[in-house]
Scaffold this active site. Structure first.
Site, PDB file in Angstrom:
ATOM      1  N   ASP A   1       0.805  -1.223   0.000  1.00  0.00           N
ATOM      2  CA  ASP A   1       0.000   0.000   0.000  1.00  0.00           C
ATOM      3  C   ASP A   1       0.836   1.270   0.000  1.00  0.00           C
ATOM      4  O   ASP A   1       0.427   2.293  -0.542  1.00  0.00           O
ATOM      5  CB  ASP A   1      -0.938   0.024   1.211  1.00  0.00           C
ATOM      6  CG  ASP A   1      -0.191   0.239   2.519  1.00  0.00           C
ATOM      7  OD1 ASP A   1       0.731  -0.554   2.820  1.00  0.00           O
ATOM      8  OD2 ASP A   1      -0.516   1.203   3.238  1.00  0.00           O
TER       9      ASP A   1
ATOM     10  N   ASP B   1       5.710   0.242   3.198  1.00  0.00           N
ATOM     11  CA  ASP B   1       5.957  -0.978   3.965  1.00  0.00           C
ATOM     12  C   ASP B   1       5.766  -2.196   3.064  1.00  0.00           C
ATOM     13  O   ASP B   1       5.726  -2.070   1.841  1.00  0.00           O
ATOM     14  CB  ASP B   1       5.037  -1.031   5.196  1.00  0.00           C
ATOM     15  CG  ASP B   1       3.560  -0.892   4.813  1.00  0.00           C
ATOM     16  OD1 ASP B   1       3.227  -1.104   3.635  1.00  0.00           O
ATOM     17  OD2 ASP B   1       2.742  -0.568   5.696  1.00  0.00           O
TER      18      ASP B   1
ATOM     19  N   TYR C   1      -5.833   0.245   8.844  1.00  0.00           N
ATOM     20  CA  TYR C   1      -6.961   0.469   7.936  1.00  0.00           C
ATOM     21  C   TYR C   1      -8.234  -0.052   8.574  1.00  0.00           C
ATOM     22  O   TYR C   1      -8.983  -0.833   8.004  1.00  0.00           O
ATOM     23  CB  TYR C   1      -6.697  -0.173   6.571  1.00  0.00           C
ATOM     24  CG  TYR C   1      -5.580   0.536   5.836  1.00  0.00           C
ATOM     25  CD1 TYR C   1      -5.789   1.758   5.210  1.00  0.00           C
ATOM     26  CD2 TYR C   1      -4.294  -0.009   5.800  1.00  0.00           C
ATOM     27  CE1 TYR C   1      -4.755   2.429   4.567  1.00  0.00           C
ATOM     28  CE2 TYR C   1      -3.255   0.654   5.158  1.00  0.00           C
ATOM     29  CZ  TYR C   1      -3.497   1.864   4.541  1.00  0.00           C
ATOM     30  OH  TYR C   1      -2.478   2.525   3.907  1.00  0.00           O
TER      31      TYR C   1
ATOM     32  N   GLU D   1       5.636   9.724   3.196  1.00  0.00           N
ATOM     33  CA  GLU D   1       5.323   8.387   2.689  1.00  0.00           C
ATOM     34  C   GLU D   1       4.343   8.465   1.522  1.00  0.00           C
ATOM     35  O   GLU D   1       3.293   9.094   1.624  1.00  0.00           O
ATOM     36  CB  GLU D   1       4.723   7.513   3.792  1.00  0.00           C
ATOM     37  CG  GLU D   1       4.537   6.062   3.371  1.00  0.00           C
ATOM     38  CD  GLU D   1       4.166   5.157   4.535  1.00  0.00           C
ATOM     39  OE1 GLU D   1       4.384   3.944   4.427  1.00  0.00           O
ATOM     40  OE2 GLU D   1       3.644   5.663   5.555  1.00  0.00           O
TER      41      GLU D   1
END
Length: 494
Positions: free
Chosen positions: A77, A80, A231, A471
């Site tokens: 995603d 990571d 999430y 990120e």
């Protein structure tokens, strides 16, 4: 009168600040190409021979072995090495919507590339729903993964598979997967009708699962610690049920989904919390999507969705009395919850889609004291795009690899560690920490990645430790693909 005066002054100030950064020329075709290329850097599984981000290697090749199922493929995603199903499905929906509404603006080569990017996700999503009454919602233990700074090619952390079996609920994830498969079926209809039909039929089955066993996936105690707080479903599952039904209606033209939208809109809160759009909250996008049927198909039984879409657009107009959107001093839409560019790209996408819908039906939006035209919506979107590409107080492109001045120290494991090509020796979980903590630029450029972006004061420190700003994520890029495609097709828009 005093309030109106201050609204006018604020609007003038904003306009002047926006104009300070409007002089730059941007190559939207180049930015579009790079925004799509980013997805190749996020691939999990066996990489193909034509892989263009060559510092990446194969990874996650054993995913699914714990449950005797092939769960290789899909996307990580962000920075990571976890495959989170909820945001991956939303990413897929938005890439597909980008093709559906703006694909005709894309150069043929980039349309092919974005379809490849979509299929990389849909092939994986089909695997996650391949077994009756079961959904594999995630691969990888994020708590362990986030404790390591490790290349995906070296992963030795637990590749836990998080599973929801009926009658346990996963309406949010299943609803989003249904939306993704339905939307992608439209995207593939002309180039691969057989695959499109597989996607559509699977979407219908997954939606039935979502609707039959209602509830949030993160309420299942056996998986909660793995999906939250990363999430977690914070905004309820009802919007995903409507979202999935809306995409199935658009893909199939089946009246059963029209009836579903008519009968459940009020019950599921379609007219509540309408000013958000992202991986967790679909309300604003749902209302824009369904408005097409009202505006272009005269399906007036869905008028309430269009009313909510109009209201959302009015909140984005500084001159409107119902405006409540925040802008940074430099003109960026700002929402105070980190990774802000996800909001800027998603909202810009909706602005452009809705502008097209109301223009085709020769309509405008009535925002109390002012009338809003399609051009006004597009102007707001263009300011966001140009800000992201460098027309901002720092003069920095927030898309990696676009222009000569962009973030060098993004929060991304593969980008910041030596590549498997240059350093084939294994780098363990904690051995990567020296690369995380160094002030040196990342050795591998993940071209096209759009980072989380600046804060409310337009400040951005090029610091990989600050993941909220540095990120990149797939769901920042996905709507941006459509936004950039629009401006590729209208290069003279001012």
């Amino acid at each position: 009168m005093i309030k109106s005066y201050f609204i006018h002054i604020f609007s003038v100030i904003l306009l002047l600040e926006f104009q300070l950064f409007e002089s730059s020329y941007h190559d939207y075709t180049d930015a579009l190409s790079k925004s799509i290329l980013f997805f190749e850097g996020q691939r999990s599984g066996y990489l193909p021979q034509d892989q263009r981000i060559t510092w990446r290697g194969n990874s996650g090749l054993g995913d699914g072995w714990m449950v005797n199922t092939d769960l290789t493929g899909g996307y990580y995603d962000a920075g990571d090495n976890v495959k989170f199903g909820f945001p991956m499905a939303f990413t897929t929906t938005m890439l597909s919507w980008s093709v559906i509404d703006f694909g005709e603006n894309m150069p043929a080569s980039e349309l092919r590339n974005v379809l490849v990017a979509i299929k990389w996700a849909t092939d994986y999503l089909l695997k996650t729903v391949s077994q009756p009454n079961r959904i594999f919602v995630q691969v990888g233990d994020p708590n362990i993964d986030h404790n390591c700074w490790e290349r995906s090619e070296d992963m030795d952390t637990a590749r836990t598979v998080y599973t929801v079996d009926a009658p346990n609920p996963a309406s949010d994830v299943a609803g989003e997967i249904a939306a993704a498969l339905a939307a992608s079926s439209i995207a593939f209809r002309s180039s691969d009708p057989g695959y499109a039909e597989t996607l559509l039929q699977t979407s219908k089955r997954v939606f039935d699962f979502a609707d039959s066993y209602r509830g949030a996936y993160s309420d299942n105690l056996n998986i909660r610690d793995g999906v939250c707080p990363f999430y977690c479903d914070f905004d309820g599952y009802q919007d995903e049920l409507l979202w999935g039904a809306a995409w199935l209606r658009r893909a199939s033209q089946d009246d059963s989904y029209l009836n579903y939208l008519q009968n459940n809109g009020k019950t599921f809160g379609a007219d509540e919390n309408i000013n958000e759009f992202g991986w967790d909250n679909k309300h604003a996008g749902l209302n824009v999507l369904i408005s097409k049927e009202v505006l272009e198909g005269s399906v007036y039984s869905l008028q309430s969705y269009k009313t909510s879409a109009d209201s959302f657009m009015c909140t984005l107009i500084p001159e409107s009395s119902s405006s409540h959107v925040e802008f940074t001093p430099g003109g960026l839409i700002y929402r105070p919850d980190g990774s802000n560019l996800q909001h800027a790209t998603a909202i810009s996408f909706l602005l452009l889609v809705y502008a097209n819908y109301i223009e085709r039906s020769s309509q405008t939006i009535n925002c109390s004291s002012i009338t809003v035209s399609p051009t006004m919506l597009r102007e707001i979107a263009k300011r966001q795009v140009d800000y992201i590409l460098g027309d901002n107080p720092k003069g920095l492109s927030y898309m990696v690899g676009y222009s000569n001045y962009y973030p060098q120290r993004i929060h991304h494991r593969g980008s910041s560690l030596p590549s498997i090509r240059d350093h084939p020796e294994f780098i363990g979980c904690k051995e990567g920490s020296i690369y995380f903590n160094t002030s040196n630029p990342n050795p591998n450029v993940i071209v096209g990645a759009v980072v989380g972006g600046p804060g409310e004061d337009d400040a951005y420190e090029d610091d990989r430790v600050d993941f909220r700003k540095s990120e990149p994520t797939t769901y920042i890029n996905a709507p941006f693909v459509g936004v950039l495609a629009y401006f590729v097709g209208t290069p003279n828009f001012k």
